[in-house]
Design a protein around this motif. Structure first.
Motif, PDB file in Angstrom:
ATOM      1  N   VAL A  32     -34.191 -23.722 -61.828  1.00 11.06           N
ATOM      2  CA  VAL A  32     -33.798 -24.116 -60.474  1.00 11.06           C
ATOM      3  C   VAL A  32     -32.751 -25.219 -60.524  1.00 11.06           C
ATOM      4  O   VAL A  32     -31.812 -25.241 -59.723  1.00 11.06           O
ATOM      5  N   PHE A  33     -32.889 -26.138 -61.485  1.00 12.86           N
ATOM      6  CA  PHE A  33     -31.876 -27.198 -61.634  1.00 12.86           C
ATOM      7  C   PHE A  33     -30.505 -26.595 -61.927  1.00 12.86           C
ATOM      8  O   PHE A  33     -29.509 -26.961 -61.297  1.00 12.86           O
ATOM      9  N   VAL A  34     -30.452 -25.658 -62.878  1.00 16.23           N
ATOM     10  CA  VAL A  34     -29.177 -25.011 -63.205  1.00 16.23           C
ATOM     11  C   VAL A  34     -28.652 -24.256 -61.994  1.00 16.23           C
ATOM     12  O   VAL A  34     -27.453 -24.271 -61.704  1.00 16.23           O
ATOM     13  N   ARG A  35     -29.543 -23.611 -61.264  1.00 15.20           N
ATOM     14  CA  ARG A  35     -29.132 -22.875 -60.068  1.00 15.20           C
ATOM     15  C   ARG A  35     -28.513 -23.815 -59.031  1.00 15.20           C
ATOM     16  O   ARG A  35     -27.477 -23.504 -58.445  1.00 15.20           O
ATOM     17  N   CYS A  36     -29.143 -24.956 -58.804  1.00 21.32           N
ATOM     18  CA  CYS A  36     -28.606 -25.934 -57.851  1.00 21.32           C
ATOM     19  C   CYS A  36     -27.247 -26.451 -58.310  1.00 21.32           C
ATOM     20  O   CYS A  36     -26.317 -26.599 -57.499  1.00 21.32           O
ATOM     21  N   LEU A  37     -27.128 -26.729 -59.611  1.00 19.68           N
ATOM     22  CA  LEU A  37     -25.877 -27.258 -60.149  1.00 19.68           C
ATOM     23  C   LEU A  37     -24.742 -26.247 -60.009  1.00 19.68           C
ATOM     24  O   LEU A  37     -23.647 -26.566 -59.531  1.00 19.68           O
ATOM     25  N   CYS A  38     -24.990 -25.017 -60.431  1.00 24.77           N
ATOM     26  CA  CYS A  38     -23.967 -23.973 -60.359  1.00 24.77           C
ATOM     27  C   CYS A  38     -23.580 -23.664 -58.918  1.00 24.77           C
ATOM     28  O   CYS A  38     -22.400 -23.486 -58.594  1.00 24.77           O
ATOM     29  N   ALA A  39     -24.586 -23.594 -58.044  1.00 25.40           N
ATOM     30  CA  ALA A  39     -24.305 -23.302 -56.638  1.00 25.40           C
ATOM     31  C   ALA A  39     -23.484 -24.409 -55.996  1.00 25.40           C
ATOM     32  O   ALA A  39     -22.598 -24.140 -55.175  1.00 25.40           O
ATOM     33  N   VAL A  41     -21.255 -26.312 -57.480  1.00 26.27           N
ATOM     34  CA  VAL A  41     -19.874 -26.133 -57.940  1.00 26.27           C
ATOM     35  C   VAL A  41     -19.206 -24.989 -57.195  1.00 26.27           C
ATOM     36  O   VAL A  41     -18.071 -25.107 -56.701  1.00 26.27           O
ATOM     37  N   MET A  42     -19.910 -23.862 -57.095  1.00 25.33           N
ATOM     38  CA  MET A  42     -19.356 -22.669 -56.461  1.00 25.33           C
ATOM     39  C   MET A  42     -19.073 -22.895 -54.977  1.00 25.33           C
ATOM     40  O   MET A  42     -17.982 -22.611 -54.482  1.00 25.33           O
ATOM     41  N   LEU A  43     -20.056 -23.417 -54.256  1.00 25.89           N
ATOM     42  CA  LEU A  43     -19.890 -23.613 -52.826  1.00 25.89           C
ATOM     43  C   LEU A  43     -18.898 -24.732 -52.517  1.00 25.89           C
ATOM     44  O   LEU A  43     -18.168 -24.671 -51.521  1.00 25.89           O
ATOM     45  N   THR A 180     -25.716 -25.675 -47.045  1.00 30.86           N
ATOM     46  CA  THR A 180     -26.301 -25.246 -48.316  1.00 30.86           C
ATOM     47  C   THR A 180     -25.757 -26.063 -49.478  1.00 30.86           C
ATOM     48  O   THR A 180     -26.493 -26.360 -50.430  1.00 30.86           O
ATOM     49  N   LEU A 181     -24.490 -26.440 -49.435  1.00 27.34           N
ATOM     50  CA  LEU A 181     -23.913 -27.284 -50.483  1.00 27.34           C
ATOM     51  C   LEU A 181     -24.661 -28.620 -50.571  1.00 27.34           C
ATOM     52  O   LEU A 181     -25.026 -29.068 -51.666  1.00 27.34           O
ATOM     53  N   ILE A 182     -24.907 -29.240 -49.427  1.00 24.14           N
ATOM     54  CA  ILE A 182     -25.641 -30.509 -49.417  1.00 24.14           C
ATOM     55  C   ILE A 182     -27.042 -30.317 -49.990  1.00 24.14           C
ATOM     56  O   ILE A 182     -27.541 -31.139 -50.772  1.00 24.14           O
ATOM     57  N   GLN A 183     -27.664 -29.199 -49.649  1.00 24.99           N
ATOM     58  CA  GLN A 183     -29.031 -28.951 -50.107  1.00 24.99           C
ATOM     59  C   GLN A 183     -29.101 -28.671 -51.605  1.00 24.99           C
ATOM     60  O   GLN A 183     -30.024 -29.129 -52.281  1.00 24.99           O
ATOM     61  N   THR A 184     -28.138 -27.930 -52.133  1.00 31.83           N
ATOM     62  CA  THR A 184     -28.160 -27.668 -53.578  1.00 31.83           C
ATOM     63  C   THR A 184     -27.813 -28.929 -54.368  1.00 31.83           C
ATOM     64  O   THR A 184     -28.359 -29.146 -55.454  1.00 31.83           O
ATOM     65  N   MET A 185     -26.939 -29.767 -53.823  1.00 32.13           N
ATOM     66  CA  MET A 185     -26.650 -31.055 -54.472  1.00 32.13           C
ATOM     67  C   MET A 185     -27.897 -31.926 -54.474  1.00 32.13           C
ATOM     68  O   MET A 185     -28.194 -32.605 -55.464  1.00 32.13           O
ATOM     69  N   PHE A 216     -24.446 -18.862 -60.814  1.00 35.28           N
ATOM     70  CA  PHE A 216     -23.191 -18.615 -60.094  1.00 35.28           C
ATOM     71  C   PHE A 216     -23.228 -17.367 -59.215  1.00 35.28           C
ATOM     72  O   PHE A 216     -22.734 -17.384 -58.086  1.00 35.28           O
ATOM     73  N   ILE A 217     -23.819 -16.289 -59.724  1.00 35.98           N
ATOM     74  CA  ILE A 217     -23.801 -15.031 -58.970  1.00 35.98           C
ATOM     75  C   ILE A 217     -24.949 -14.972 -57.968  1.00 35.98           C
ATOM     76  O   ILE A 217     -24.736 -14.773 -56.760  1.00 35.98           O
ATOM     77  N   HIS A 218     -26.194 -15.153 -58.463  1.00 36.79           N
ATOM     78  CA  HIS A 218     -27.346 -15.028 -57.575  1.00 36.79           C
ATOM     79  C   HIS A 218     -27.417 -16.135 -56.533  1.00 36.79           C
ATOM     80  O   HIS A 218     -28.107 -15.969 -55.512  1.00 36.79           O
ATOM     81  N   THR A 219     -26.754 -17.240 -56.775  1.00 37.44           N
ATOM     82  CA  THR A 219     -26.786 -18.331 -55.803  1.00 37.44           C
ATOM     83  C   THR A 219     -25.434 -18.490 -55.117  1.00 37.44           C
ATOM     84  O   THR A 219     -25.325 -18.256 -53.916  1.00 37.44           O
ATOM     85  N   GLY A 220     -24.411 -18.843 -55.874  1.00 40.50           N
ATOM     86  CA  GLY A 220     -23.104 -19.095 -55.271  1.00 40.50           C
ATOM     87  C   GLY A 220     -22.520 -17.881 -54.568  1.00 40.50           C
ATOM     88  O   GLY A 220     -22.209 -17.914 -53.375  1.00 40.50           O
ATOM     89  N   VAL A 221     -22.365 -16.775 -55.286  1.00 41.24           N
ATOM     90  CA  VAL A 221     -21.750 -15.570 -54.718  1.00 41.24           C
ATOM     91  C   VAL A 221     -22.629 -14.978 -53.616  1.00 41.24           C
ATOM     92  O   VAL A 221     -22.126 -14.584 -52.550  1.00 41.24           O
TER      93      VAL A 221
END
Length: 288
Positions: A32-39, A41-43, A180-185, A216-221
């Motif tokens: 989940v940490f990696v998911r938040c970090l990647c998302a 960056v992407m968003l 969502t960007l604020i929330q993933t950060m 990046f894909i499952h979260t950001g995209v």
């Protein structure tokens, strides 16, 4: 790419998240940490490229508090959802997770004194029975034995998904992407001190591939496709297309991981899908 295709792709990609989380080789917290970090960056990149900031109204300070509370619920939702994949088959976890729309209905009636119709009550009962069948409650002699299967993680994920949706309905000024960007950060900041960094050292190249795709894909995209198409589609279309997510998840579990639900579990899955046809329309739900 039109809105129907974007939304369908978002649901199909998200349906594969259980398989990818199993293949990632990381515990739920680190994933989940990696998911938040990647998302993040992407968003963040999407916001910069589309210059959305300049077209938004300035929200009141109270709205940021609502965003952060909603973000906390979202991160807990993800943690419990990924944890459920560690202790139970994807088919079981995903089926129970999709009780969330009915939990939204139930919590809305309790917290906001909204009228609960007979159709809503029937849907909740049908979903509950379906969840017991999917979780194979009939094969356990005691409630404690049933709970030890880890089914509580999937229920907790559905519960916090419902809270995320209820809290998110009061966010009216900030765009969904910026929200969502604020929330993933927030998630990345909260989880960073808890991450066991040593777990990353023994990962294979294949593990990293699944991890980065999940981030990046499952979260950001997925979030970009979801939010950019959501407002262009009628509620009736969305209500049909969301079924792509659990169908893909279950098919992958059966085809790739060779999970074989028994006949009563299949009946339970069918009951949950039928009950999902009754959806509370008042709340803008976020897929996660």
């Amino acid at each position: 790419m039109n809105a129907h295709v974007k939304f369908s792709l978002a649901m199909a990609i998200f349906g594969s998240i259980g398989l990818f989380s199993v293949k990632a080789g990381l515990p739920s917290l680190e994933l989940v940490f990696v998911r938040c970090l990647c998302a993040s960056v992407m968003l963040g990149a999407v916001l910069l490229l589309t210059n959305r900031k300049g077209r938004e109204e300035r929200p009141p300070k109270s709205e940021y508090g609502k965003v952060l509370l909603c973000g906390l619920f979202l991160v807990l939702n993800w943690l419990f959802f990924f944890r459920s994949f560690e202790v139970m088959p994807i088919t079981v976890a995903v089926s129970i997770y999709h009780l969330a729309p009915l939990l939204i209905l139930l919590l809305g009636s309790l917290l906001f004194k909204e009228k609960l119709t007979w159709a809503g009550i029937a849907s909740i009962v049908i979903c509950f029975v379906g969840a017991l069948l999917v979780g194979k409650a009939y094969s356990h002699g005691h409630v404690s034995d049933f709970l030890q299967t880890g089914i509580g993680w999937a229920f907790a994920a559905a519960f916090f998904y419902a809270l995320t949706s209820l809290a998110g309905k009061s966010i009216t000024v900030l765009s969904p992407t910026k929200t969502t960007l604020i929330q993933t950060m927030l998630g990345a900041v909260l989880l960073a001190p808890l991450v066991d960094w040593h777990l990353f050292s023994g990962l294979s190249a294949e593990n990293w591939l699944f991890i980065l795709i999940t981030g990046f894909i499952h979260t950001g995209v997925v979030f970009y496709f979801f939010f950019s198409s959501l407002r262009e589609l009628p509620a009736s279309t969305i209500a049909i297309l969301v079924f792509i997510d659990p169908i893909v998840a279950i098919l992958l579990d059966v085809a790739v991981l060779h999970y074989r639900p028994d006949i009563l579990q299949l009946v339970g899955i069918l009951l949950i899908f039928l009950a999902m046809g009754y959806r509370p329309k008042k709340y803008e739900q976020k897929k996660a």
